[in-house]
Design an enzyme around this catalytic site. Structure first.
Site, mmCIF file in Angstrom:
data_model
loop_
_atom_site.group_PDB
_atom_site.id
_atom_site.type_symbol
_atom_site.label_atom_id
_atom_site.label_comp_id
_atom_site.label_asym_id
_atom_site.label_seq_id
_atom_site.Cartn_x
_atom_site.Cartn_y
_atom_site.Cartn_z
ATOM 1 N N GLU A 1 17.895 5.172 5.667
ATOM 2 C CA GLU A 1 18.287 6.265 5.065
ATOM 3 C C GLU A 1 19.799 6.426 5.270
ATOM 4 O O GLU A 1 20.395 6.175 6.383
ATOM 5 C CB GLU A 1 17.653 7.419 5.323
ATOM 6 C CG GLU A 1 18.240 8.717 5.085
ATOM 7 C CD GLU A 1 17.807 9.965 5.989
ATOM 8 O OE1 GLU A 1 18.152 11.264 5.440
ATOM 9 O OE2 GLU A 1 17.276 9.893 6.819
ATOM 10 N N ASP B 1 20.779 4.275 24.564
ATOM 11 C CA ASP B 1 21.960 3.819 24.598
ATOM 12 C C ASP B 1 22.965 4.929 23.948
ATOM 13 O O ASP B 1 23.719 4.725 23.025
ATOM 14 C CB ASP B 1 22.137 2.580 23.375
ATOM 15 C CG ASP B 1 23.467 1.759 23.391
ATOM 16 O OD1 ASP B 1 24.128 1.943 24.545
ATOM 17 O OD2 ASP B 1 23.581 0.973 22.679
#
Length: 301
Positions: free
Chosen positions: A103, A205
């Site tokens: 997306e 992360d």
């Protein structure tokens, strides 16, 4: 950004466009292909027709497993219904390239840092029965082992610090780094309380380059290295490269305070990322890694 002519692009794009049409069950006839940067790992593009836009991440064909794991991680975040993330559409490869279709979200916006803190705390409330994950993934381009474990300290020793130190040895970093690392691996359990942390769903992360805001000002997180672990590892990384806005921390702690001893543990957790940077980018991170180790060992007495 410079637009790439689809008429002169390689057959790679024909394959990707056909896959988008297949997965959306609607013919996708692109009008433009625009490079939108990317880090040192992937190339990233925006491809669009008259109505739809998608983000395409490209790497060498060997990167397919990395993209499969990234898609699974994004789905896990979305399933938690806590924070927005780009929804993966499809991925694939040919003999030369691997790709991930996502997306497209316009991320060049200002937004609500407190909402990011609230969303992350809620995401961390999603827990599993054990640490690790259903599959390995990557941290940067480094393999991240996610073998399931019932013991957080053992998991962190073997699959995080121990793994990075072994990789550093293979990369030629021996001597002081390894001797300090061996001492730390044998003693760092003393930084933990008798109550183990719950296995929280982690981004894995979460530095400042992996979140932004959508056009409505709501937070979006991306490029995850998902697994289940101590929530403090995500919080620690937010502090590693300059920190997040104060409203983020205040909002998170209003929902879930950090536990006693976090100030020391965050150094232990961030050492993993510094060692990974050492292995990825070179010796400029060696001194920082050794300094963190010495500080942690000094606190153990």
């Amino acid at each position: 950004m410079k637009r790439t002519s689809l008429q002169t692009a390689s057959p790679l794009w024909t394959t990707i466009v056909a896959q988008i049409s297949q997965f959306t069950r609607s013919p996708f006839i692109p009008e433009s292909l625009i490079p939108i940067g990317g880090g040192c790992i992937n190339q990233t593009f925006c491809i669009r027709d008259c109505e739809r836009r998608y983000c395409i991440k490209l790497n060498a064909a060997s990167g397919l497993a990395m993209f499969e794991a990234e898609a699974a991680g994004l789905e896990a975040i979305l399933d938690s219904a806590s924070l927005r993330a780009p929804r993966p559409l499809c991925f694939g490869s040919n003999p030369d390239h691997a790709w991930l279709v996502l997306e497209f979200i316009d991320l060049h916006n200002r937004g609500n840092a407190a909402a990011l803190g609230i969303g992350l705390a809620n995401m961390h409330r999603h827990t599993a029965e054990a640490f690790g994950w259903v599959r390995d993934n990557t941290i940067g381009s480094t393999l991240q082992k996610n073998a399931v474990s019932s013991n957080w300290i053992s998991f962190w020793r073997q699959y995080r610090l121990g793994y990075q130190l072994a990789l550093a040895r293979k990369n030629g970093y021996t001597g002081s780094l390894q001797s300090l690392g061996e001492r730390l691996l044998s003693e760092f359990q003393h930084f933990f309380t008798d109550t183990p942390p719950p296995p929280s769903l982690l981004h894995g992360d979460l530095w400042g380059g992996n979140y932004a805001f959508d056009p409505d000002g709501q937070p979006v997180i991306f490029d995850p290295a998902v697994y289940y672990g101590d929530r403090e590892t995500d919080l620690a990384m937010t502090e590693l490269f300059g920190g997040f806005p104060p409203d983020f921390y205040a909002a998170y702690r209003d929902i879930w305070q950090v536990d006693a001893g976090y100030a020391a543990r965050k150094q232990l957790y961030n050492l993993y990322h510094i060692l990974n940077h050492l292995n990825l980018f070179g010796s400029q991170y060696l001194g920082q890694a050794e300094t963190i180790m010495k500080k942690l060992l000094s606190e153990l007495g």
